[in-house]
Design a protein around this motif. Structure first.
Motif, short mmCIF file in Angstrom:
data_model
loop_
_atom_site.label_atom_id
_atom_site.label_comp_id
_atom_site.label_asym_id
_atom_site.label_seq_id
_atom_site.Cartn_x
_atom_site.Cartn_y
_atom_site.Cartn_z
N LYS A 139 0.84 -1.21 0.00
CA LYS A 139 0.00 0.00 0.00
C LYS A 139 0.87 1.25 0.00
N LEU A 140 1.93 1.23 0.81
CA LEU A 140 2.83 2.38 0.83
C LEU A 140 3.52 2.54 -0.52
N ALA A 141 3.91 1.44 -1.16
CA ALA A 141 4.53 1.52 -2.49
C ALA A 141 3.58 2.17 -3.50
N PHE A 142 2.29 1.79 -3.44
CA PHE A 142 1.31 2.42 -4.32
C PHE A 142 1.12 3.90 -3.98
N ASN A 143 1.09 4.23 -2.68
CA ASN A 143 0.99 5.64 -2.28
C ASN A 143 2.17 6.43 -2.82
N LEU A 144 3.37 5.86 -2.67
CA LEU A 144 4.58 6.53 -3.16
C LEU A 144 4.53 6.68 -4.67
N GLN A 145 4.13 5.63 -5.37
CA GLN A 145 4.03 5.69 -6.83
C GLN A 145 3.06 6.79 -7.25
N GLY A 146 1.91 6.87 -6.58
CA GLY A 146 0.92 7.89 -6.90
C GLY A 146 1.43 9.31 -6.66
N ALA A 147 2.39 9.45 -5.73
CA ALA A 147 2.96 10.76 -5.43
C ALA A 147 4.24 11.02 -6.22
N GLY A 148 4.61 10.07 -7.12
CA GLY A 148 5.77 10.29 -7.97
C GLY A 148 7.10 9.81 -7.41
#
Length: 140
Positions: free
Chosen positions: A63-72
């Protein structure tokens, strides 16, 4: 009396293209691979609390990886260790605590803290557990 079990997850790369491993304290799962595809597309001697800890650590890191991906951002690594507490008197899982050590290029502490807090509250396993959820996060 309380019993604590733990498991560790490591995630590298973005949410969709990255990959991770899960290891349980018993080593029944020993650097067992997981990824977007193994989760969303097509053992002996463990216990439910240890597997919950593995699931929570892995879910939180993804989930954190997806959050980070979404934030660039793309993490170099996310090392998450979950410890699940079982209260044997009540027969309930009462807590899951995650210790995170993260290496993420070019992110500031405020953005990191924001994305960690969202993953803590919104990873599906956090939502599933009827227990106290907490995270201690360190950015390298």
């Amino acid at each position: 009396m309380q019993i604590k079990r733990n498991a560790t997850a490591n995630w590298t790369g973005s949410g969709k293209d990255g990959k991770g491993t899960i290891t349980t304290a018993s080593t029944v799962l020993n650097q067992t691979q997981y990824s977007f595809n193994t989760r969303f597309a097509d053992g002996v001697g463990t216990n439910p609390e240890e597997l919950i800890a593995a699931a929570h650590a892995g879910c939180f890191a993804m989930k954190l990886a997806f959050n980070l991906q979404g934030a660039g951002f793309t993490p170099d690594s996310l090392d998450a260790q979950a410890t699940v507490t079982l209260d044997t008197d009540s027969g309930s899982v009462t807590a899951s605590h995650i210790v995170l050590k993260a290496s993420i290029p070019n992110i500031d502490k405020a953005k990191f803290d924001e994305l960690v807090a969202d993953a803590e509250a919104n990873c599906p396993i956090s939502k599933l557990l009827n227990a106290q959820i907490s995270v201690d996060a360190t950015l390298a």
